[in-house]
Write an enzyme that holds these catalytic residues in place. Structure first.
Site, mmCIF file in Angstrom:
data_model
loop_
_atom_site.group_PDB
_atom_site.id
_atom_site.type_symbol
_atom_site.label_atom_id
_atom_site.label_comp_id
_atom_site.label_asym_id
_atom_site.label_seq_id
_atom_site.Cartn_x
_atom_site.Cartn_y
_atom_site.Cartn_z
ATOM 1 N N GLU A 191 38.007 44.746 -40.690
ATOM 2 C CA GLU A 191 37.085 43.682 -40.287
ATOM 3 C C GLU A 191 36.783 43.754 -38.792
ATOM 4 O OE1 GLU A 191 38.222 39.824 -41.730
ATOM 5 O OE2 GLU A 191 38.135 40.452 -43.830
ATOM 6 N N GLU A 314 39.342 44.045 -50.126
ATOM 7 C CA GLU A 314 39.748 42.642 -50.108
ATOM 8 C C GLU A 314 38.784 41.848 -50.983
ATOM 9 O OE1 GLU A 314 40.664 40.564 -46.463
ATOM 10 O OE2 GLU A 314 41.388 42.406 -45.497
#
Length: 508
Positions: A191, A314
């Site tokens: 991220e 995820e």
């Protein structure tokens, strides 16, 4: 009489138009469903690692070298194919050398992202990789790009995987591991558009190029940090910046969390919900299909040979934390709703097996959509655990493309597909998984099997109520049970799929 006949004809016509039908296309079955699609994620977050997986050798809780015995046995039974660690946001603050060597000498770390707690680093590289060997899973390591260096990353790779004589292999041997571990999955950052450094896509892509050049191994699969949800600009820019060096990456990640409200400040309860929140959760999880299509279209533009795979490393549900639990620990309950979310997503991933090679539900123990919850010495298997166990038949199986005609599930003027499905074949057995999202209505389905089968058996995950869950010290409310399936007539099979359920049918 004419009026009666007209009404009857309209009724028959509507009934036929709403018919649910699944057609199996065996002629196009040539793609393997990679087992890693059934992967999991373990971050230093809440009680996922400490208390969930690892309690230490001196704990009164039964353990194997510090790993909870009950969790080890449950994960072996689940056949976890790949496990991602140490994060997540935690990964880009983690310096691996702090987690090796004698535990009494390891420096502590403050988990700035998740609860601000201090950890003693007693669970590090050796503990994670040995745990993976213990439960029989492939490790997937996330490299610190946000606050780490290329040298640190290169040293970690050498320490873990090299059999050459070098300072890093000597250090590994000094710390008790003679032979290298077999680690082929390496995530380069996490991220990085957010907690991994708040980077612009072209800036990160150049950093990836730099790191990737030093992460070398014959069988490595290096994963570039991909987008969140529908951020197609991120996907476009990083692949554009890679220029013609797409060979540096074997995978691109995608993160998508299912919220009932799409409001991060008030995500909704994990237990106190009615049909409105049920519908919104299912509707919002199905959006991942559109995101996958959008990102794959961009990937095809820059990688027409389709060498880079999409890895949804995820995904899962995210609700408000349970009352009286610690802020930042992300503890939520896991109900039948979560099992349906799991089944729907796994069907979607299966059906994109030509481009999706891995997915990792978040997270494996005690956090978000976990498959296991612990409380002291107690442990429960969640509804999501049983959804994964039901679907394990698809691991490394041959995808059978399907055509699904489904009626809609309607609520408050909105509608979504009532059914999702996927099918595969392995060891002479055809496996069909199908979900019914309608909380009240069973759906009759006609299966065009394409061939005849002598033996058909079924399993189901469901419960009396959509809010049912498995709790500590209580009888399980959600589990796998036998599901009776009528005999097929030639190539055709008619089955009624119960409301709010996941069904597995196996044909031989």
């Amino acid at each position: 009489m004419k009026r009666i006949l007209l009404v009857l004809c309209l009724t028959i016509s509507l009934s036929l138009s709403a018919q649910n039908k699944l057609t199996l296309n065996f002629d196009d079955a040539n793609i393997k469903i990679e087992k890693e699609i059934y992967g999991h994620f373990s971050e230093h977050l809440g009680t996922c690692i400490y208390e969930g997986i690892y309690v230490g050798e001196d704990s009164d809780i039964p353990n194997i070298n510090g790993y909870r015995t009950d969790v080890v046995e449950a994960l072996k039974e689940l056949k976890v194919p790949v496990l991602r660690w140490p994060g997540g946001c935690f990964a880009d603050t983690y310096h691996w050398k702090d987690g090796i060597g004698p535990k009494e000498d390891r420096p502590s770390i403050v988990n700035v992202f998740w609860g601000g707690v201090t950890e003693d680093n007693s669970f590090g590289t050796h503990e994670f990789l040995n745990f993976c060997e213990l439960i029989g899973t492939e490790p997937y390591l996330s490299i610190n790009v946000g606050s780490g260096t290329v040298q640190e990353a290169r040293d970690w790779v050498e320490y873990v995987t090299s059999s050459n004589e070098s300072p890093m292999t000597a250090l590994r041997k000094k710390n008790g591991r003679e032979e290298p571990w077999d680690v082929k999955f390496w995530g380069i950052g996490n991220e990085n558009w957010g907690c991994g450094g708040d980077m612009a896509p072209d800036y990160y892509a150049n950093i990836f190029r730099n790191f990737s050049s030093y992460i070398r191994g014959d069988n490595f699969q290096k994963v570039i940090c991909g987008p969140s949800e529908g951020d197609t600009n991120w996907t476009e820019k990083i692949l554009e910046t890679l220029d013609n060096k797409t060979y540096l990456a074997q995978g691109i990640s995608l993160h998508y969390y299912t919220l009932p409200t799409k409001d991060w400040s008030s995500k909704g309860s994990s237990t106190d919900f009615g049909e409105e929140m049920w519908f919104k959760t299912i509707k919002n999880t199905m959006v991942i299909e559109d995101y996958i299509q959008q990102h794959l279209a961009i990937m095809d533009k820059y990688d027409p040979d389709k060498k880079i795979k999409l890895m949804v490393d995820e995904w899962g549900t995210w609700y408000d934390k349970l009352p009286d639990t610690k802020e930042g620990f992300l503890q939520q309950q896991n109900t039948l709703r979560d099992a349906l979310v799991a089944g729907i997503n796994l069907n979607i991933f299966n059906n994109h097996a030509d481009r999706i090679s891995m997915a990792n539900v978040a997270q494996i123990v005690n956090v978000l959509q976990s498959v296991i919850r612990t409380n002291g010495a107690q442990m429960v298997k969640t509804p999501t655990y049983y959804a994964f166990q039901l679907y394990n038949v698809h691991q490394d199986a041959l995808l059978i493309p399907t055509t699904l005609e489904t009626e809609k599930y309607e609520f408050d003027g909105e509608s979504i597909p009532g059914l999702t499905a996927s099918a595969s074949e392995k060891d002479g057995v055809v496996n069909i998984t199908i979900t019914n999202a309608n909380p009240e209505k069973a759906m009759p389905v006609n299966f065009d099997l394409g061939k005849s089968f002598k033996n058909i058996s079924g399993k189901i995950v469901s419960a009396k109520n959509i809010t049912d869950y498995n709790d500590f010290g209580e009888k399980e409310q959600v589990m796998i049970q036998d599901f009776e399936v009528a005999k097929a007539k030639g190539n055709n099979l008619n089955v009624e799929i119960p409301a709010h359920s996941i069904v597995l049918m196996q044909l031989q």
